[in-house]
Design an enzyme around this catalytic site. Sequence first.
Site, short mmCIF file in Angstrom:
data_model
loop_
_atom_site.label_atom_id
_atom_site.label_comp_id
_atom_site.label_asym_id
_atom_site.label_seq_id
_atom_site.Cartn_x
_atom_site.Cartn_y
_atom_site.Cartn_z
N GLY A 77 47.97 32.09 23.86
CA GLY A 77 46.83 32.50 24.68
C GLY A 77 46.91 33.96 25.07
O GLY A 77 47.83 34.69 24.66
N ASP A 117 43.97 26.09 29.80
CA ASP A 117 42.51 26.24 29.87
C ASP A 117 41.95 25.74 31.19
O ASP A 117 40.89 26.17 31.64
CB ASP A 117 41.87 25.49 28.70
N GLY A 155 43.14 27.29 22.06
CA GLY A 155 43.54 28.06 20.88
C GLY A 155 44.05 27.17 19.76
O GLY A 155 44.66 27.65 18.81
N GLU A 206 52.48 23.21 21.48
CA GLU A 206 52.62 23.54 22.90
C GLU A 206 53.20 22.35 23.66
O GLU A 206 54.07 22.52 24.53
CB GLU A 206 51.25 23.91 23.49
O1 LIG Z 1 46.18 26.13 25.18
C1 LIG Z 1 46.15 27.22 24.69
C2 LIG Z 1 46.06 27.45 23.24
O2 LIG Z 1 46.01 26.24 22.53
C3 LIG Z 1 46.24 28.44 25.53
O3 LIG Z 1 47.43 28.40 26.25
C4 LIG Z 1 45.05 28.46 26.42
O4 LIG Z 1 43.89 28.50 25.61
C5 LIG Z 1 45.09 29.59 27.43
O5 LIG Z 1 44.60 30.76 26.96
P1 LIG Z 1 44.32 32.06 27.81
O6 LIG Z 1 45.63 32.53 28.38
O7 LIG Z 1 43.76 32.99 26.76
O8 LIG Z 1 43.32 31.75 28.86
#
Ligand SMILES: O=C(CO)[C@H](O)[C@H](O)COP(=O)(O)O
Length: 266
Positions: free
Chosen positions: A42, A100, A113, A119
């Site tokens: 992210g 998110d 993402g 993760e």
């Molecule tokens: O879960 C994720 C990817 O799969 C990321 O950690 C999530 O989208 C957070 O992103 P950002 O720091 O850009 O807000």
Amino acid sequence: MAAAPLQLNALQGVEAAKRAAAYAAVDNHVKPEHQIIGIGSGSTVPYVVERIVQQGPKVNTNRWFVPTGFQSKELIVKNGLKLGDVDSFPEIDVTIDGADDVDSNLNAIKGGGACQLREKVLAEAAKTFIIVADFRKNGEILGQGWKQGVPIEVAEFAWSKVQRQLVKLGSTNAALRMGKAKAGPVVTDNGNFVIDAQFDEKFMKQPDELLKTIKLLTGVIEVGLFTNMCQAAYFGNEDGTITAKEIGGKVQKGITFDVSRNPIVS
Ligand SMILES: O=C(CO)[C@H](O)[C@H](O)COP(=O)(O)O
């Protein structure tokens, strides 16, 4: 001799907030004795790596860094840190990742993402799992801030069957995630597809139940609901302060953090 103060890029608004949250998380949870570190995905995570690098070569030479996907792998390599994997390091000292959406019990939606499988493996492998994010992710009930639904990684050949089942379960809009600047669906780092499935508040109030139900659908590889995993979350606020939430309900608001201060590594 005292280290010279850090010279950092001037950042504004949300970006400054994200950096402050990431730095505070690293200072509080990545200690010199921690040798295996999980690096999430992210737009907040680059600041995590930036702060770890600031801890200096003395501590980082002996550390291994395990990525959650292509992006974090690149971050590790480009910063000259040692790249490890879960095969070699099935137990991780601390994993720091973005999110998110985060609820008041530190359950999270992840997978914006499309990295939720790796993760979650790194979150589960970690003795301590920490989330860093900006204030837009700091909620009470999952789905109130994040409207794109729960990201679900599915085997490519099974997506249509799983999508129908998600709708039957009560998803208001389960859709295959399509690529941008690519014809066809998003393909994860593991070669699978992603379905984003929205559920109303009745489901999101009990994310653990929803997770178990979805996980049992054959063809589902991983669900972007991270329940009962996170020990603490750091949110950067618009005014530059940080909100820190711990498992158990402790909340600290209005924390000020001077990002130009060198990390104390002792
Ligand atoms: O879960 C994720 C990817 O799969 C990321 O950690 C999530 O989208 C957070 O992103 P950002 O720091 O850009 O807000």
